[in-house]
Design an enzyme around this catalytic site. Structure first.
Site, PDB file in Angstrom:
ATOM      1  CB  ILE A  25     -12.721  54.391 130.654  1.00  0.00           C
ATOM      2  CG1 ILE A  25     -13.867  54.356 131.674  1.00  0.00           C
ATOM      3  CG2 ILE A  25     -11.800  55.582 130.911  1.00  0.00           C
ATOM      4  CD1 ILE A  25     -13.420  54.149 133.090  1.00  0.00           C
ATOM      5  CG  ASP A  48     -12.257  49.169 123.749  1.00  0.00           C
ATOM      6  OD1 ASP A  48     -12.563  49.667 124.852  1.00  0.00           O
ATOM      7  OD2 ASP A  48     -12.426  47.964 123.481  1.00  0.00           O
ATOM      8  CE  LYS A  63     -15.601  37.885 130.478  1.00  0.00           C
ATOM      9  NZ  LYS A  63     -14.314  38.634 130.411  1.00  0.00           N
ATOM     10  CG  LEU A 116      -9.880  45.194 131.611  1.00  0.00           C
ATOM     11  CD1 LEU A 116      -8.472  44.964 132.123  1.00  0.00           C
ATOM     12  CD2 LEU A 116     -10.672  46.051 132.561  1.00  0.00           C
ATOM     13  N   GLY A 162      -3.905  34.973 129.334  1.00  0.00           N
ATOM     14  CA  GLY A 162      -3.990  35.978 130.390  1.00  0.00           C
ATOM     15  C   GLY A 162      -2.942  35.736 131.449  1.00  0.00           C
ATOM     16  CB  SER A 163      -2.698  36.943 134.904  1.00  0.00           C
ATOM     17  OG  SER A 163      -3.799  36.367 135.587  1.00  0.00           O
ATOM     18  CB  THR A 175      -6.584  34.481 135.599  1.00  0.00           C
ATOM     19  OG1 THR A 175      -6.615  35.727 136.286  1.00  0.00           O
ATOM     20  CG2 THR A 175      -7.986  34.143 135.120  1.00  0.00           C
ATOM     21  N   GLY A 176      -4.974  31.797 135.085  1.00  0.00           N
ATOM     22  CA  GLY A 176      -4.841  30.505 134.427  1.00  0.00           C
ATOM     23  C   GLY A 176      -4.818  29.361 135.406  1.00  0.00           C
ATOM     24  CD  GLU A 186       0.477  33.558 125.267  1.00  0.00           C
ATOM     25  OE1 GLU A 186       1.105  33.873 126.315  1.00  0.00           O
ATOM     26  OE2 GLU A 186       0.127  34.371 124.417  1.00  0.00           O
ATOM     27  CB  CYS A 190       2.434  37.526 127.702  1.00  0.00           C
ATOM     28  SG  CYS A 190       1.850  36.891 126.128  1.00  0.00           S
ATOM     29  CD  GLU A 234       3.577  39.207 132.181  1.00  0.00           C
ATOM     30  OE1 GLU A 234       3.613  39.103 130.947  1.00  0.00           O
ATOM     31  OE2 GLU A 234       2.752  38.592 132.890  1.00  0.00           O
TER      32      GLU A 234
END
Length: 542
Positions: A28, A99, A185, A189, A238-239, A242-243, A260, A294, A432
């Site tokens: 999108i 993108d 990977k 998004l 990433g977040s 998730t880390g 990171e 970040c 954040e």
């Protein structure tokens, strides 16, 4: 001219391969909310194939084809990739912009950095050859010892969407320089340019399986990749949430990880500075990359004596939104981007190149995450606005911005926002936002400023603006963060280490430290005396 997204498959074992389940994810355009293409959606079945390809590539020909080849051999491929990126810079920049929502000029700068990063790690790969068998000083002359630096093995590289190809390169380049084989990977998004990296690798003849690229959802591709028993290391950006999950998964197999993660970085402005320069760096530190970085210095700590002047300059810089001939722009003093035009709906690139050239523009477009489903996009977009609304409900004052530009009803745009009257307990001060939101607080003393700066779960970046060198040195040492900027904010060089402490993660990317992320150290010790060791008397001499 119209931009067409290449119709790519997964890049596995040097080839383009259809996903096992033949699933795809729509892409999108964040400025128009229109579907402009799609990308493959890998699942656990594809992860198995990619990991097997990387495993075989690592050991092929007893490692001579890659992992145990000379660093100079690997450097040739890295330089070829850099050259191809430079050759395709214009095309890749346009794909990145449409993108991820980046302004075109910024995306083109990113491509320069991508090429530079591959060149830099080509040099370090060559340098590995001279560092092998580095001697270790021992206290006994009957032994000699040296160190070998060897690639860790198959590595999983999981990367975010705010700098799609650049942050992928921060991991891919050192991993390949070290001799690892990898599965990249990227975020679902914004994956388009990462897939194009696969085509670049194919064109330069990178040995099959050395780099594999899987696009897809985190739950369907990222999670099985991170937990795969034949993946020897996971590098993640990433977040923090998730880390944490990746760490828990890796812990089951005592698998090394580098992280990171998020940040809520402070910038301290003292009273002795040139306020124009301070305002410029403060704006850049928070609103660069649309506030989606970040390390953004999104907590402004300003000495109470200059607070009125700083706020006045910021508001003047951020409030000059105008709409002329369908063009939205924000003028300030330091960067030159056209943000959005109604022509974007018909011709994105003409709109970017034909805007008013006499004005300077501040990045305004907000690339809110979500390419898989528009509902995901909407939730993330709402999250930014909810942060602002919550700050207001908790008693803060929205000094500037805080909403979608009034005449835009398409695209994920948020006005640059400044929030004052903030307390340290407020959500906006502690969490954040990952958007163009700056919160401001005053201080009276140096010690108070340092305490406020360090009062956070995060520890990625921190900045100090002052004309007193000794004070800058004291504050830099006092900051609890992995990166410190003095009289600036957000400069990044591939030669310097990047990473944080506390909930911002651990391990370092870039520089020599980035290469060390993908190397193991092997001790080799040899007994060199002709005399028996003498631990016991040989039976023949009893």
């Amino acid at each position: 001219m119209a931009i067409h997204l290449p119709n790519r498959k997964l890049f596995i074992d040097g080839e383009w391969r259809e996903t096992v389940l033949k699933k795809r994810i729509p892409v999108i355009n964040p400025a128009t909310e229109q579907i402009i293409g799609d990308i493959p959606a890998a699942t656990a079945e594809d992860v198995e194939i990619a990991v097997e390809a990387a495993k075989k590539a690592f050991s092929r020909n007893k490692g001579k084809d890659w992992s145990s080849a000379s660093g100079a051999y690997r450097a040739k491929y890295l330089r070829a990739i850099a050259a191809k990126i430079t050759e395709r810079k214009s095309e890749l920049g346009r794909l990145e912009a449409i993108d991820s929502g980046k302004p075109l000029e910024e995306a083109l700068w990113d491509m320069d950095d991508v090429a530079g990063c591959f060149e830099y790690y080509a040099d370090l790969a060559e340098g590995l050859d001279t560092k092998q068998k580095a001697p270790v000083s021992l206290p006994m002359e009957t032994f000699k010892s040296f160190v070998l630096k060897e690639p860790l093995g198959v590595v999983a590289l999981i990367t975010p969407w705010n700098y799609p190809l650049l942050l992928a390169t921060w991991k891919v380049a050192p991993a390949l320089a070290a001799g690892c084989t990898a599965i990249l990977k990227p975020s679902e998004l914004a994956s388009v340019t990462c897939l194009e990296l696969g085509e670049v690798c194919r064109e330069v003849g990178l040995p099959p399986g050395v780099l594999n690229i899987l696009t897809g959802l985190g739950t369907e591709a990222g999670a099985p990749l991170a937990s795969h028993p034949h993946v020897d290391k996971v590098a993640f950006t990433g977040s923090t949430a998730t880390g944490s999950r990746i760490m828990a998964s890796a812990a089951q197999m005592v698998k090394p990880v580098s992280m990171e993660l998020g940040g809520k970085s402070p910038i301290i402005v003292f009273e002795d500075v040139d306020l124009d320069k301070a305002a410029e760096w403060t704006l850049f530190g928070c609103f660069w990359t649309n506030g989606q970085i970040c390390s953004a210095t999104s907590r402004l700590l300003v000495h109470v004596s200059v607070m009125p002047f700083v706020l006045n300059m910021h508001v003047k810089s951020l409030s000059s939104c105008e709409a002329k001939v369908g063009i939205l722009y924000v003028s300030n003093t330091f960067t030159t981007f056209i943000l959005y035009t109604k022509a974007l709906h018909q011709n994105f690139w003409t709109g970017l190149s034909n805007g008013p050239k006499k004005l300077k523009f501040l990045i305004l477009s907000k690339r809110v995450v979500g390419l898989a489903h528009l509902s995901v996009e909407s939730r993330q977009y709402d999250k930014i606005l909810k942060f602002i609304a919550t700050a207001k409900s908790e008693g803060a004052t929205i000094l500037s911005g805080g909403d979608r530009p009034k005449h835009l009803n398409k695209g994920f745009f948020v006005e640059p926002t400044i929030i004052i009257d903030v307390t340290t307990s407020m959500q906006i001060w502690r969490e954040e936002v990952f958007g163009p939101v700056l919160c401001v607080k005053t201080f009276s003393t140096e010690d108070e400023a340092i305490d406020l700066a360090n009062d956070t779960h995060y520890g990625l970046g921190a900045a100090v603006i002052s004309n007193d060198p000794e004070r800058c040195d004291r504050v830099a040492k006092a900051f609890r963060s992995g990166i410190v900027w003095i009289n600036c904010s957000q400069p990044c060089f591939c030669q310097a280490p990047w990473g944080g402490i506390k909930r911002s993660g651990f391990g370092r990317e870039l520089g020599e430290w980035g290469l060390e992320n993908y190397l193991s150290v092997k001790q080799v010790t040899q007994y060199i005396s002709e005399e028996p060791w003498g631990w016991y008397q040989a039976p023949s001499k009893l």
